[in-house]
Design a protein around this motif. Structure first.
Motif, PDB file in Angstrom:
ATOM      1  N   ILE B  52      78.070 -10.493 -31.278  1.00 36.30           N
ATOM      2  CA  ILE B  52      79.036  -9.761 -30.438  1.00 36.30           C
ATOM      3  C   ILE B  52      78.339  -9.231 -29.176  1.00 36.30           C
ATOM      4  CG2 ILE B  52      80.568  -7.747 -30.329  1.00 36.30           C
ATOM      5  CD1 ILE B  52      81.736  -9.894 -32.115  1.00 36.30           C
ATOM      6  N   GLU B  53      77.120  -8.710 -29.355  1.00 35.71           N
ATOM      7  CA  GLU B  53      76.355  -8.224 -28.196  1.00 35.71           C
ATOM      8  C   GLU B  53      76.111  -9.352 -27.194  1.00 35.71           C
ATOM      9  OE1 GLU B  53      75.411  -5.221 -27.070  1.00 35.71           O
ATOM     10  OE2 GLU B  53      76.794  -4.680 -28.693  1.00 35.71           O
ATOM     11  N   GLN B  54      75.670 -10.508 -27.731  1.00 31.81           N
ATOM     12  CA  GLN B  54      75.397 -11.656 -26.849  1.00 31.81           C
ATOM     13  C   GLN B  54      76.672 -12.127 -26.159  1.00 31.81           C
ATOM     14  OE1 GLN B  54      73.420 -14.386 -29.625  1.00 31.81           O
ATOM     15  NE2 GLN B  54      71.505 -14.082 -28.489  1.00 31.81           N
ATOM     16  N   ILE B  57      77.485 -10.006 -23.139  1.00 29.91           N
ATOM     17  CA  ILE B  57      76.636 -10.351 -21.981  1.00 29.91           C
ATOM     18  C   ILE B  57      77.080 -11.690 -21.392  1.00 29.91           C
ATOM     19  CG2 ILE B  57      74.257 -10.863 -21.254  1.00 29.91           C
ATOM     20  CD1 ILE B  57      73.377  -8.913 -23.559  1.00 29.91           C
ATOM     21  N   ALA B  58      77.407 -12.639 -22.283  1.00 30.31           N
ATOM     22  CA  ALA B  58      77.879 -13.950 -21.822  1.00 30.31           C
ATOM     23  C   ALA B  58      79.133 -13.780 -20.955  1.00 30.31           C
ATOM     24  CB  ALA B  58      78.163 -14.857 -23.014  1.00 30.31           C
ATOM     25  N   GLN B  59      80.027 -12.895 -21.386  1.00 31.07           N
ATOM     26  CA  GLN B  59      81.263 -12.684 -20.631  1.00 31.07           C
ATOM     27  C   GLN B  59      80.966 -12.139 -19.226  1.00 31.07           C
ATOM     28  OE1 GLN B  59      84.275 -13.761 -21.744  1.00 31.07           O
ATOM     29  NE2 GLN B  59      84.841 -13.380 -19.612  1.00 31.07           N
ATOM     30  N   GLU B  60      79.969 -11.244 -19.145  1.00 32.18           N
ATOM     31  CA  GLU B  60      79.571 -10.735 -17.819  1.00 32.18           C
ATOM     32  C   GLU B  60      79.127 -11.889 -16.920  1.00 32.18           C
ATOM     33  OE1 GLU B  60      76.531  -7.731 -18.253  1.00 32.18           O
ATOM     34  OE2 GLU B  60      77.799  -6.570 -19.645  1.00 32.18           O
ATOM     35  N   LYS B  61      78.356 -12.804 -17.504  1.00 29.89           N
ATOM     36  CA  LYS B  61      77.887 -13.971 -16.728  1.00 29.89           C
ATOM     37  C   LYS B  61      79.067 -14.828 -16.278  1.00 29.89           C
ATOM     38  CE  LYS B  61      73.423 -13.365 -17.385  1.00 29.89           C
ATOM     39  NZ  LYS B  61      72.356 -13.360 -16.396  1.00 29.89           N
ATOM     40  N   ILE B  62      80.023 -15.003 -17.190  1.00 28.83           N
ATOM     41  CA  ILE B  62      81.197 -15.813 -16.844  1.00 28.83           C
ATOM     42  C   ILE B  62      81.961 -15.110 -15.716  1.00 28.83           C
ATOM     43  CG2 ILE B  62      83.437 -16.666 -17.699  1.00 28.83           C
ATOM     44  CD1 ILE B  62      81.990 -16.880 -20.519  1.00 28.83           C
ATOM     45  N   LEU B  70      76.672 -23.803 -21.325  1.00 30.48           N
ATOM     46  CA  LEU B  70      76.387 -23.272 -22.668  1.00 30.48           C
ATOM     47  C   LEU B  70      76.676 -21.776 -22.801  1.00 30.48           C
ATOM     48  CD1 LEU B  70      73.046 -25.042 -23.723  1.00 30.48           C
ATOM     49  CD2 LEU B  70      75.360 -25.532 -24.493  1.00 30.48           C
ATOM     50  N   THR B  71      76.963 -21.120 -21.699  1.00 34.17           N
ATOM     51  CA  THR B  71      77.169 -19.674 -21.753  1.00 34.17           C
ATOM     52  C   THR B  71      78.362 -19.309 -22.649  1.00 34.17           C
ATOM     53  OG1 THR B  71      76.251 -19.481 -19.542  1.00 34.17           O
ATOM     54  CG2 THR B  71      77.531 -17.596 -20.342  1.00 34.17           C
ATOM     55  N   GLY B  72      78.097 -18.466 -23.631  1.00 32.10           N
ATOM     56  CA  GLY B  72      79.160 -18.012 -24.530  1.00 32.10           C
ATOM     57  C   GLY B  72      79.486 -18.980 -25.657  1.00 32.10           C
ATOM     58  N   ILE B  73      78.731 -20.074 -25.765  1.00 34.89           N
ATOM     59  CA  ILE B  73      79.018 -21.070 -26.820  1.00 34.89           C
ATOM     60  C   ILE B  73      78.403 -20.599 -28.148  1.00 34.89           C
ATOM     61  CG2 ILE B  73      78.559 -23.437 -27.605  1.00 34.89           C
ATOM     62  CD1 ILE B  73      80.613 -23.304 -25.344  1.00 34.89           C
ATOM     63  N   PRO B  74      79.234 -20.425 -29.179  1.00 28.59           N
ATOM     64  CA  PRO B  74      78.717 -19.986 -30.488  1.00 28.59           C
ATOM     65  C   PRO B  74      77.949 -21.109 -31.204  1.00 28.59           C
ATOM     66  CG  PRO B  74      81.044 -19.407 -30.221  1.00 28.59           C
ATOM     67  CD  PRO B  74      80.712 -20.398 -29.151  1.00 28.59           C
ATOM     68  N   ASP B 111      68.688 -18.973 -24.947  1.00 20.46           N
ATOM     69  CA  ASP B 111      69.032 -17.599 -24.572  1.00 20.46           C
ATOM     70  C   ASP B 111      69.127 -17.448 -23.050  1.00 20.46           C
ATOM     71  OD1 ASP B 111      69.228 -16.784 -27.171  1.00 20.46           O
ATOM     72  OD2 ASP B 111      67.253 -15.840 -27.275  1.00 20.46           O
ATOM     73  N   ALA B 112      68.301 -18.224 -22.343  1.00 17.20           N
ATOM     74  CA  ALA B 112      68.354 -18.153 -20.870  1.00 17.20           C
ATOM     75  C   ALA B 112      69.727 -18.596 -20.360  1.00 17.20           C
ATOM     76  CB  ALA B 112      67.260 -19.022 -20.280  1.00 17.20           C
ATOM     77  N   GLN B 113      70.426 -19.411 -21.179  1.00 22.86           N
ATOM     78  CA  GLN B 113      71.777 -19.844 -20.793  1.00 22.86           C
ATOM     79  C   GLN B 113      72.852 -19.024 -21.508  1.00 22.86           C
ATOM     80  OE1 GLN B 113      72.647 -23.795 -20.015  1.00 22.86           O
ATOM     81  NE2 GLN B 113      70.537 -24.469 -19.767  1.00 22.86           N
ATOM     82  N   ASN B 114      72.413 -17.966 -22.193  1.00 22.43           N
ATOM     83  CA  ASN B 114      73.341 -17.036 -22.853  1.00 22.43           C
ATOM     84  C   ASN B 114      74.274 -17.685 -23.871  1.00 22.43           C
ATOM     85  OD1 ASN B 114      72.860 -15.814 -19.865  1.00 22.43           O
ATOM     86  ND2 ASN B 114      72.877 -14.234 -21.444  1.00 22.43           N
TER      87      ASN B 114
END
Lengths: 88, 483
Positions: B52-54, B57-62, B70-74, B111-114
């Motif tokens: 959930i934390e990740q 952060i992914a949503q902020e990047k989006i 890959l950002t936000g991909i589970p 992780d660099a791609q969240n």
């Protein structure tokens, strides 16, 4: 033989376990014996192409991982690993 | 539409278009894991809070436009890949409480791609096995038939993808441990060329054979993840300096004029008829698409299984000598001397299959046996490499079955190590020769269990096998497991 291998491997087995392991190892080794059917020899000059020596890391001073992190999965006493007494 | 059935590209699109938030998506997956994984047991650890934390952060990047595909991909990660501050057990009592103080290079890159890590997946103990039934913590089931094995050793990673408990996962492959479970669970998995992906932070089994790779719902999704995790690494000197191309660049270019070789030994007795038929049908599909089929031979295939086990176990015996109960890992409560403590810790911490392989490895390396076994195994490895090189003089890719049988019952074979080892016949030569190979579903048997085929490529030519697998997937009707 299995007792000797166990000793080399730093493993111990009960007498009952040894019997079972010896039986299984006999089967496994007879599968491995297949390699004896081919008469070829190893040429070390053909190998080691997978080591990339043209990009060796520079010998630079760098921060190490902190001691407490290194010891985080061990029994820690005064920032040292703890082992049984080795010198009488 | 159930969002968890989507592949990586489609999921990424939805996130980008803000049709769903990263947190909502993550919660959908966590809910499904709650509902379905009790029975399937694909995860050893579910990292709910971290996920959930990740996702936040992914949503902020989006939102701020700095997201990648890959950002936000589970995703799910095999439990032999070190994750900083997250339990990494290798499915062994030896590492039951091991919390790595660092990340594997692949984790740093993801992780660099969240990405969002949902958890750590089950496997055979120390990646030694093909059933995920040697796991000390979660004996994973096959989503197509819960009485059957999911394959292994990356059985948890394959099941999690197949059962929609993640979008994609990472596995590791030493003798087939990505491709075989991918085949058993009806999903796609790629073992990259040795040296493509850094092994730093992958708990070592057989260092000259191990390679990390993705398991996903399609070849293109595997390519997308490979794009993120490849590249040289100062922490791994066996990691190649070759440039990393876009692995999906050849997708859609078709297979016209491509030469596909079928080594006759891979279609011999010992391979189920339904599997042979299914892979041959796929070959004919390729022919219809304009590829040329070429006959070829690999005479040394009959030595492949013993060759692999001698090499892998010799390396494992050396690698696993680091587990002494002192620096990390299980420490016995018994043992007054250093020697006793080491022996007790190892004997209590390792399971039966790991012990057998250590014994075999030390046998092959011991004085008086070294030349007959280990040196001979090295020689056969060279022979197998030469045979592959010769086949590739006259073709672009090689097509074989991924497994000799479909997923078998949980109580079959697993008590007979010799029978288990022989199951690896179709996959081990690829590791022995350091080549890339992808397994993708090509059919189902009469009991609706998935059948996988493997496309083997030239060294560092993942692009071609990904595009050839994709060409087949475009017209293949896959059947989801009913859960």
């Amino acid at each position: 033989m299995v007792k000797y291998l166990a000793q080399l491997s730093k493993l111990k087995f009960s007498e009952k376990e040894l019997e079972e392991v010896a039986k299984q190892m006999t089967g496994i080794i007879s599968l491995m014996d297949k390699v004896k059917e081919i008469d070829i020899s190893y040429d070390p000059l053909l190998d080691n192409k997978n080591i990339y020596l043209n990009d060796l890391r520079k010998d630079e001073k760098k921060e190490s991982m902190p001691t407490e992190k290194i010891l985080s999965n061990a029994v820690n006493s005064n920032n040292c690993f703890v082992v049984p007494k080795v010198v009488e | 539409m159930d969002i968890t059935t989507l592949g990586l590209q489609q999921t990424s699109e939805l996130l980008k278009k803000k049709e769903i938030s990263s947190v909502e998506l993550t919660q959908e997956y966590l809910k499904r894991i709650d509902e379905k994984d009790g029975e399937l047991k694909s995860y050893i650890t579910v990292t709910k809070d971290k996920a959930i934390e990740q996702a936040k952060i992914a949503q902020e990047k989006i939102d701020n436009g700095s997201a990648t595909v890959l950002t936000g991909i589970p995703m799910a990660i095999k439990d032999n890949i070190c994750t900083e501050n997250v339990l990494t057990t290798c499915a062994s009592k030896m590492l039951e409480n091991f919390i790595p103080p660092y990340n594997a290079t692949v984790m740093e890159k993801l992780d660099a791609q969240n990405i969002v890590m949902l958890g750590k997946t089950s496997m055979d103990e120390f990646a030694m096995g093909g059933s995920t039934q040697t796991s000390a913590f979660a004996k994973t089931s096959n989503p197509y038939n819960k009485n059957c094995v999911p394959g292994g050793s990356s059985g948890g990673s394959a099941t999690a993808v197949s059962a929609d408990l993640c979008v994609a996962s990472l596995g590791s492959d030493t003798g087939g441990s990505i491709r075989q479970p991918a085949a058993f669970c009806g999903v796609t998995g790629i073992k990259p060329t040795y040296g493509r992906v850094s092994r730093y932070g992958l708990v070592a089994f057989a260092s000259s054979l191990d390679q990390i790779g993705p398991i996903a719902k399609s070849a293109a999704d595997c390519g997308t993840i490979l794009n993120a995790i490849c590249g040289s690494d100062p922490h791994d000197q066996t990691c190649s300096l070759n440039p990393v191309p876009d692995f999906n660049a050849l997708i859609g270019k078709g297979v016209k004029g491509l030469k596909i070789a079928l080594p006759k030994e891979f279609f011999d007795k010992g391979i189920d008829d339904e599997i042979k038929q299914s892979v041959m049908n796929a070959a004919k599909e390729y022919e219809k698409m304009g590829a040329e089929l070429v006959e070829c031979s690999m005479p040394s295939l009959k030595f492949a299984v013993p060759d692999y086990y001698l090499l892998a176990c010799a390396e494992a015996a050396s690698n696993l000598s680091r587990y002494d109960g002192i620096k990390y890992g299980h420490r016995s409560k018994e043992g007054d001397s250093y020697a006793e403590l080491v022996i007790n810790s190892r004997s209590e911490g390792f399971g039966d299959e790991v012990k057998r392989r250590i014994l075999l490895g030390n046998y092959a390396l011991s004085s008086g046996y070294y030349d007959a076994y280990y040196a001979k195994a090295l020689a056969i490895r060279q022979r197998i490499r030469q045979e592959y090189a010769k086949i590739f003089e006259n073709c672009d890719v090689i097509l074989t079955p991924t497994t000799p049988t479909v997923a078998y019952g949980k109580n079959e074979k697993i008590t007979d190590p010799v029978a288990m080892y022989q199951e690896d016949i179709c996959t081990v030569t690829v590791n022995i020769a350091s080549l890339p190979a992808i397994s993708t579903p090509c059919g189902y048997n009469k009991d609706n269990m998935p059948i996988g085929m493997s496309l083997v490529g030239k060294p560092f030519d993942e692009q071609t096998i990904i595009s050839v697998a994709d060409a087949f997937e475009q017209n293949f009707k896959s059947v989801k497991p009913v859960l």
